[in-house]
Design a protein around this motif. Structure first.
Motif, PDB file in Angstrom:
ATOM      1  N   ALA A  86      10.298  39.995 -48.518  1.00  0.00           N
ATOM      2  CA  ALA A  86       9.358  41.129 -48.473  1.00  0.00           C
ATOM      3  C   ALA A  86       7.952  40.645 -48.119  1.00  0.00           C
ATOM      4  CB  ALA A  86       9.348  41.852 -49.814  1.00  0.00           C
ATOM      5  N   ILE A  87       7.544  39.511 -48.652  1.00  0.00           N
ATOM      6  CA  ILE A  87       6.228  38.959 -48.314  1.00  0.00           C
ATOM      7  C   ILE A  87       6.175  38.591 -46.831  1.00  0.00           C
ATOM      8  CG2 ILE A  87       4.713  36.973 -48.685  1.00  0.00           C
ATOM      9  CD1 ILE A  87       5.536  37.118 -51.654  1.00  0.00           C
ATOM     10  N   CYS A  88       7.248  38.031 -46.309  1.00  0.00           N
ATOM     11  CA  CYS A  88       7.303  37.707 -44.884  1.00  0.00           C
ATOM     12  C   CYS A  88       7.176  38.969 -44.036  1.00  0.00           C
ATOM     13  CB  CYS A  88       8.594  36.971 -44.541  1.00  0.00           C
ATOM     14  SG  CYS A  88       8.639  35.265 -45.092  1.00  0.00           S
ATOM     15  N   TRP A  89       7.850  40.042 -44.449  1.00  0.00           N
ATOM     16  CA  TRP A  89       7.758  41.311 -43.714  1.00  0.00           C
ATOM     17  C   TRP A  89       6.338  41.859 -43.741  1.00  0.00           C
ATOM     18  CZ3 TRP A  89      12.722  43.860 -46.040  1.00  0.00           C
ATOM     19  CH2 TRP A  89      13.837  43.370 -45.359  1.00  0.00           C
ATOM     20  N   ILE A  90       5.718  41.833 -44.908  1.00  0.00           N
ATOM     21  CA  ILE A  90       4.351  42.359 -45.032  1.00  0.00           C
ATOM     22  C   ILE A  90       3.393  41.542 -44.164  1.00  0.00           C
ATOM     23  CG2 ILE A  90       2.412  42.621 -46.637  1.00  0.00           C
ATOM     24  CD1 ILE A  90       4.579  43.299 -48.783  1.00  0.00           C
ATOM     25  N   TYR A  91       3.512  40.217 -44.226  1.00  0.00           N
ATOM     26  CA  TYR A  91       2.627  39.370 -43.435  1.00  0.00           C
ATOM     27  C   TYR A  91       2.910  39.540 -41.936  1.00  0.00           C
ATOM     28  CZ  TYR A  91      -0.094  35.380 -41.912  1.00  0.00           C
ATOM     29  OH  TYR A  91      -1.004  34.584 -41.285  1.00  0.00           O
ATOM     30  N   GLY A  92       4.168  39.681 -41.574  1.00  0.00           N
ATOM     31  CA  GLY A  92       4.510  39.903 -40.175  1.00  0.00           C
ATOM     32  C   GLY A  92       3.934  41.213 -39.658  1.00  0.00           C
ATOM     33  N   LEU A  93       4.023  42.270 -40.458  1.00  0.00           N
ATOM     34  CA  LEU A  93       3.441  43.555 -40.059  1.00  0.00           C
ATOM     35  C   LEU A  93       1.924  43.459 -39.953  1.00  0.00           C
ATOM     36  CD1 LEU A  93       5.622  46.019 -42.145  1.00  0.00           C
ATOM     37  CD2 LEU A  93       5.662  45.665 -39.668  1.00  0.00           C
ATOM     38  N   PHE A  94       1.311  42.704 -40.873  1.00  0.00           N
ATOM     39  CA  PHE A  94      -0.127  42.497 -40.800  1.00  0.00           C
ATOM     40  C   PHE A  94      -0.517  41.790 -39.512  1.00  0.00           C
ATOM     41  CE2 PHE A  94      -3.468  39.279 -41.435  1.00  0.00           C
ATOM     42  CZ  PHE A  94      -4.566  40.124 -41.500  1.00  0.00           C
ATOM     43  N   ARG A  95       0.234  40.754 -39.122  1.00  0.00           N
ATOM     44  CA  ARG A  95      -0.090  40.031 -37.883  1.00  0.00           C
ATOM     45  C   ARG A  95       0.100  40.919 -36.656  1.00  0.00           C
ATOM     46  NH1 ARG A  95      -1.180  34.328 -38.381  1.00  0.00           N
ATOM     47  NH2 ARG A  95      -1.468  34.502 -36.146  1.00  0.00           N
ATOM     48  N   LEU A  96       1.136  41.758 -36.658  1.00  0.00           N
ATOM     49  CA  LEU A  96       1.319  42.692 -35.547  1.00  0.00           C
ATOM     50  C   LEU A  96       0.166  43.699 -35.482  1.00  0.00           C
ATOM     51  CD1 LEU A  96       5.151  43.393 -35.725  1.00  0.00           C
ATOM     52  CD2 LEU A  96       3.926  42.088 -33.982  1.00  0.00           C
ATOM     53  N   TYR A  97      -0.237  44.202 -36.624  1.00  0.00           N
ATOM     54  CA  TYR A  97      -1.356  45.146 -36.684  1.00  0.00           C
ATOM     55  C   TYR A  97      -2.637  44.481 -36.201  1.00  0.00           C
ATOM     56  CZ  TYR A  97      -5.030  48.057 -38.664  1.00  0.00           C
ATOM     57  OH  TYR A  97      -6.153  48.819 -38.830  1.00  0.00           O
ATOM     58  N   ARG A  98      -2.858  43.257 -36.632  1.00  0.00           N
ATOM     59  CA  ARG A  98      -4.057  42.522 -36.224  1.00  0.00           C
ATOM     60  C   ARG A  98      -4.082  42.302 -34.710  1.00  0.00           C
ATOM     61  NH1 ARG A  98      -5.412  36.656 -38.735  1.00  0.00           N
ATOM     62  NH2 ARG A  98      -7.054  36.110 -37.288  1.00  0.00           N
ATOM     63  N   GLY A  99      -2.915  41.984 -34.134  1.00  0.00           N
ATOM     64  CA  GLY A  99      -2.846  41.829 -32.687  1.00  0.00           C
ATOM     65  C   GLY A  99      -3.053  43.143 -31.967  1.00  0.00           C
ATOM     66  N   TYR A 100      -2.562  44.228 -32.543  1.00  0.00           N
ATOM     67  CA  TYR A 100      -2.701  45.541 -31.927  1.00  0.00           C
ATOM     68  C   TYR A 100      -4.160  46.017 -31.947  1.00  0.00           C
ATOM     69  CZ  TYR A 100      -2.333  50.585 -31.332  1.00  0.00           C
ATOM     70  OH  TYR A 100      -2.508  51.865 -30.902  1.00  0.00           O
ATOM     71  N   LYS A 101      -4.839  45.849 -33.076  1.00  0.00           N
ATOM     72  CA  LYS A 101      -6.208  46.317 -33.214  1.00  0.00           C
ATOM     73  C   LYS A 101      -7.191  45.464 -32.416  1.00  0.00           C
ATOM     74  CE  LYS A 101      -7.469  49.402 -35.496  1.00  0.00           C
ATOM     75  NZ  LYS A 101      -7.672  50.782 -35.090  1.00  0.00           N
ATOM     76  N   LYS A 102      -6.888  44.173 -32.247  1.00  0.00           N
ATOM     77  CA  LYS A 102      -7.768  43.254 -31.511  1.00  0.00           C
ATOM     78  C   LYS A 102      -9.196  43.314 -32.035  1.00  0.00           C
ATOM     79  CE  LYS A 102      -5.097  43.593 -27.249  1.00  0.00           C
ATOM     80  NZ  LYS A 102      -4.064  44.449 -27.751  1.00  0.00           N
ATOM     81  N   ASN A 103      -9.335  43.348 -33.356  1.00  0.00           N
ATOM     82  CA  ASN A 103     -10.645  43.465 -33.995  1.00  0.00           C
ATOM     83  C   ASN A 103     -11.141  42.061 -34.380  1.00  0.00           C
ATOM     84  OD1 ASN A 103     -12.926  44.468 -35.107  1.00  0.00           O
ATOM     85  ND2 ASN A 103     -11.955  45.250 -36.950  1.00  0.00           N
ATOM     86  N   TYR A 104     -11.561  41.303 -33.383  1.00  0.00           N
ATOM     87  CA  TYR A 104     -12.052  39.955 -33.616  1.00  0.00           C
ATOM     88  C   TYR A 104     -13.572  39.984 -33.638  1.00  0.00           C
ATOM     89  CZ  TYR A 104      -7.299  39.015 -32.208  1.00  0.00           C
ATOM     90  OH  TYR A 104      -5.939  39.040 -32.113  1.00  0.00           O
ATOM     91  N   SER A 105     -14.144  39.171 -34.476  1.00  0.00           N
ATOM     92  CA  SER A 105     -15.614  39.155 -34.560  1.00  0.00           C
ATOM     93  C   SER A 105     -16.188  38.577 -33.275  1.00  0.00           C
ATOM     94  CB  SER A 105     -16.054  38.331 -35.758  1.00  0.00           C
ATOM     95  OG  SER A 105     -15.635  37.003 -35.615  1.00  0.00           O
ATOM     96  N   ARG A 106     -17.258  39.191 -32.843  1.00  0.00           N
ATOM     97  CA  ARG A 106     -17.926  38.758 -31.614  1.00  0.00           C
ATOM     98  C   ARG A 106     -19.343  38.330 -31.952  1.00  0.00           C
ATOM     99  NH1 ARG A 106     -15.528  43.591 -30.577  1.00  0.00           N
ATOM    100  NH2 ARG A 106     -13.652  43.444 -29.345  1.00  0.00           N
ATOM    101  N   ASP A 107     -19.796  37.287 -31.322  1.00  0.00           N
ATOM    102  CA  ASP A 107     -21.159  36.808 -31.514  1.00  0.00           C
ATOM    103  C   ASP A 107     -22.096  37.588 -30.608  1.00  0.00           C
ATOM    104  OD1 ASP A 107     -19.881  33.457 -31.719  1.00  0.00           O
ATOM    105  OD2 ASP A 107     -20.239  34.909 -33.306  1.00  0.00           O
ATOM    106  N   ARG A 108     -22.615  38.691 -31.110  1.00  0.00           N
ATOM    107  CA  ARG A 108     -23.539  39.531 -30.331  1.00  0.00           C
ATOM    108  C   ARG A 108     -24.651  39.985 -31.213  1.00  0.00           C
ATOM    109  NH1 ARG A 108     -21.919  42.143 -25.174  1.00  0.00           N
ATOM    110  NH2 ARG A 108     -20.128  40.970 -24.577  1.00  0.00           N
TER     111      ARG A 108
END
Length: 77
Positions: free
Chosen positions: A55-77
């Motif tokens: 279950a932890i693997c599933w939750i972390y896997g879904l989190f990584r997919l969500y993170r890739g989908y959102k593409k919300n990376y910090s930018r130096d601006r």
């Protein structure tokens, strides 16, 4: 507005997130539903802990997919 170079960098940073997300989802399925050849190894351990780990693997896997989908990376601006 983002330049083409910045868009490519963001896209390239999303690819490992998708790959790791799929990997952790697969690991979760592997532990939750072991194949005949690996069931002997997995059955040596506590079944409740194996299910929690899956279950932890599933939750972390879904989190990584969500993170890739959102593409919300910090930018130096």
């Amino acid at each position: 507005q983002l330049s083409d170079r910045e868009k490519n960098i963001i896209r390239m940073r999303a690819i490992p997130n998708y790959a790791m997300g799929v990997f952790f989802l697969a690991i979760g399925f592997f532990f939750m539903f072991p194949m005949r050849s690996t069931a002997g190894y997995i059955s040596q351990y506590d079944p409740v802990l194996i299910k929690i780990f899956a279950a932890i693997c599933w939750i972390y896997g879904l989190f990584r997919l969500y993170r890739g989908y959102k593409k919300n990376y910090s930018r130096d601006r």
